[in-house]
Design a protein around this motif. Structure first.
Motif, PDB file in Angstrom:
ATOM      1  N   ILE A 147       0.853  -1.184   0.000  1.00  0.00           N
ATOM      2  CA  ILE A 147       0.000   0.000   0.000  1.00  0.00           C
ATOM      3  C   ILE A 147       0.892   1.237   0.000  1.00  0.00           C
ATOM      4  CG2 ILE A 147      -1.746   1.284   1.287  1.00  0.00           C
ATOM      5  CD1 ILE A 147      -2.678  -1.426   2.392  1.00  0.00           C
ATOM      6  N   ASP A 148       0.529   2.222  -0.830  1.00  0.00           N
ATOM      7  CA  ASP A 148       1.300   3.460  -0.917  1.00  0.00           C
ATOM      8  C   ASP A 148       0.346   4.637  -0.814  1.00  0.00           C
ATOM      9  OD1 ASP A 148       3.511   5.125  -1.248  1.00  0.00           O
ATOM     10  OD2 ASP A 148       3.219   5.216  -3.408  1.00  0.00           O
ATOM     11  N   GLU A 149       0.758   5.663  -0.085  1.00  0.00           N
ATOM     12  CA  GLU A 149      -0.033   6.880   0.043  1.00  0.00           C
ATOM     13  C   GLU A 149       0.812   8.053  -0.437  1.00  0.00           C
ATOM     14  OE1 GLU A 149      -2.232   9.645   3.425  1.00  0.00           O
ATOM     15  OE2 GLU A 149      -1.058   7.919   4.040  1.00  0.00           O
ATOM     16  N   ARG A 150       0.211   8.915  -1.228  1.00  0.00           N
ATOM     17  CA  ARG A 150       0.893  10.103  -1.745  1.00  0.00           C
ATOM     18  C   ARG A 150       0.017  11.310  -1.554  1.00  0.00           C
ATOM     19  NH1 ARG A 150       5.149   9.308  -5.811  1.00  0.00           N
ATOM     20  NH2 ARG A 150       5.701   7.258  -5.207  1.00  0.00           N
ATOM     21  N   SER A 151       0.658  12.456  -1.488  1.00  0.00           N
ATOM     22  CA  SER A 151      -0.079  13.702  -1.380  1.00  0.00           C
ATOM     23  C   SER A 151       0.613  14.750  -2.239  1.00  0.00           C
ATOM     24  CB  SER A 151      -0.123  14.157   0.079  1.00  0.00           C
ATOM     25  OG  SER A 151      -0.883  15.332   0.183  1.00  0.00           O
ATOM     26  N   VAL A 152      -0.174  15.615  -2.821  1.00  0.00           N
ATOM     27  CA  VAL A 152       0.362  16.683  -3.653  1.00  0.00           C
ATOM     28  C   VAL A 152      -0.528  17.907  -3.479  1.00  0.00           C
ATOM     29  CG1 VAL A 152      -0.923  16.048  -5.726  1.00  0.00           C
ATOM     30  CG2 VAL A 152       1.239  17.245  -5.949  1.00  0.00           C
ATOM     31  N   ASN A 153       0.064  19.061  -3.594  1.00  0.00           N
ATOM     32  CA  ASN A 153      -0.685  20.305  -3.549  1.00  0.00           C
ATOM     33  C   ASN A 153      -0.740  20.854  -4.969  1.00  0.00           C
ATOM     34  OD1 ASN A 153      -0.977  23.323  -3.410  1.00  0.00           O
ATOM     35  ND2 ASN A 153      -1.301  22.806  -1.269  1.00  0.00           N
ATOM     36  N   LEU A 154      -1.927  21.196  -5.427  1.00  0.00           N
ATOM     37  CA  LEU A 154      -2.100  21.640  -6.811  1.00  0.00           C
ATOM     38  C   LEU A 154      -1.414  22.965  -7.108  1.00  0.00           C
ATOM     39  CD1 LEU A 154      -5.786  20.578  -7.452  1.00  0.00           C
ATOM     40  CD2 LEU A 154      -3.689  19.387  -8.044  1.00  0.00           C
ATOM     41  N   TYR A 184      10.299  32.433 -18.286  1.00  0.00           N
ATOM     42  CA  TYR A 184       9.024  32.929 -17.792  1.00  0.00           C
ATOM     43  C   TYR A 184       8.118  31.748 -17.458  1.00  0.00           C
ATOM     44  CZ  TYR A 184      10.313  37.487 -19.651  1.00  0.00           C
ATOM     45  OH  TYR A 184      10.946  38.669 -19.898  1.00  0.00           O
ATOM     46  N   SER A 185       7.291  31.948 -16.453  1.00  0.00           N
ATOM     47  CA  SER A 185       6.341  30.914 -16.082  1.00  0.00           C
ATOM     48  C   SER A 185       5.207  31.526 -15.273  1.00  0.00           C
ATOM     49  CB  SER A 185       7.027  29.827 -15.245  1.00  0.00           C
ATOM     50  OG  SER A 185       6.094  28.866 -14.855  1.00  0.00           O
ATOM     51  N   LYS A 186       4.050  30.883 -15.332  1.00  0.00           N
ATOM     52  CA  LYS A 186       2.925  31.303 -14.507  1.00  0.00           C
ATOM     53  C   LYS A 186       2.869  30.402 -13.289  1.00  0.00           C
ATOM     54  CE  LYS A 186       0.179  32.866 -18.382  1.00  0.00           C
ATOM     55  NZ  LYS A 186      -1.073  32.729 -19.114  1.00  0.00           N
ATOM     56  N   SER A 187       2.437  30.964 -12.164  1.00  0.00           N
ATOM     57  CA  SER A 187       2.265  30.163 -10.960  1.00  0.00           C
ATOM     58  C   SER A 187       1.027  30.651 -10.215  1.00  0.00           C
ATOM     59  CB  SER A 187       3.501  30.246 -10.061  1.00  0.00           C
ATOM     60  OG  SER A 187       3.681  31.559  -9.611  1.00  0.00           O
ATOM     61  N   PRO A 188       0.374  29.748  -9.491  1.00  0.00           N
ATOM     62  CA  PRO A 188      -0.829  30.150  -8.757  1.00  0.00           C
ATOM     63  C   PRO A 188      -0.500  31.115  -7.622  1.00  0.00           C
ATOM     64  CG  PRO A 188      -0.432  27.782  -8.585  1.00  0.00           C
ATOM     65  CD  PRO A 188       0.664  28.351  -9.391  1.00  0.00           C
ATOM     66  N   TYR A 189      -1.435  31.995  -7.326  1.00  0.00           N
ATOM     67  CA  TYR A 189      -1.231  32.959  -6.254  1.00  0.00           C
ATOM     68  C   TYR A 189      -1.753  32.455  -4.912  1.00  0.00           C
ATOM     69  CZ  TYR A 189      -0.035  36.345  -9.811  1.00  0.00           C
ATOM     70  OH  TYR A 189       0.566  36.994 -10.840  1.00  0.00           O
ATOM     71  N   ASN A 190      -2.636  31.478  -4.927  1.00  0.00           N
ATOM     72  CA  ASN A 190      -3.190  30.984  -3.670  1.00  0.00           C
ATOM     73  C   ASN A 190      -2.552  29.659  -3.283  1.00  0.00           C
ATOM     74  OD1 ASN A 190      -4.283  29.392  -5.597  1.00  0.00           O
ATOM     75  ND2 ASN A 190      -6.394  29.978  -5.253  1.00  0.00           N
ATOM     76  N   ARG A 191      -2.941  29.124  -2.141  1.00  0.00           N
ATOM     77  CA  ARG A 191      -2.327  27.909  -1.611  1.00  0.00           C
ATOM     78  C   ARG A 191      -2.686  26.657  -2.391  1.00  0.00           C
ATOM     79  NH1 ARG A 191      -1.285  27.711   4.444  1.00  0.00           N
ATOM     80  NH2 ARG A 191      -1.600  25.544   3.926  1.00  0.00           N
ATOM     81  N   GLY A 192      -3.814  26.610  -3.008  1.00  0.00           N
ATOM     82  CA  GLY A 192      -4.206  25.439  -3.774  1.00  0.00           C
ATOM     83  C   GLY A 192      -4.821  24.354  -2.912  1.00  0.00           C
ATOM     84  N   GLN A 193      -5.280  23.312  -3.560  1.00  0.00           N
ATOM     85  CA  GLN A 193      -5.960  22.209  -2.894  1.00  0.00           C
ATOM     86  C   GLN A 193      -5.000  21.042  -2.694  1.00  0.00           C
ATOM     87  OE1 GLN A 193      -9.201  20.688  -5.183  1.00  0.00           O
ATOM     88  NE2 GLN A 193      -9.916  19.331  -3.579  1.00  0.00           N
TER      89      GLN A 193
END
Length: 74
Positions: free
Chosen positions: A23-30, A46-55
């Motif tokens: 069994i493996d568990e992973r987590s990621v923030n969008l 250049y790159s775009k990035s989110p301004y909020n914390r994400g899900q």
């Protein structure tokens, strides 16, 4: 310590390979993004990035010698 190792191997030696499930568990923030980039000499990266914390997304999966058994997204 050596006695514990011997006892462990005697116990684990009785387990059949077909009975094992991993069994493996992973987590990621969008909103995860790289802080640095690369560009050709004399060019700017250049790159775009989110301004909020994400899900946060958590995934769990199970696999055995017979193949993939189950998955879940929490």
């Amino acid at each position: 310590m050596q006695n514990l190792k011997s006892q462990y191997w005697r116990t684990i030696g009785d387990v059949q390979l077909k009975d094992l499930v991993f069994i493996d568990e992973r987590s990621v923030n969008l909103a995860m993004t790289r802080c640095y980039g690369r560009a050709k000499k004399g060019k700017r990266a250049y790159s775009k990035s989110p301004y909020n914390r994400g899900q946060n997304i958590t995934m769990i999966g199970a696999i055995a010698t017979t193949g993939f058994l189950a998955h879940a997204r929490i």
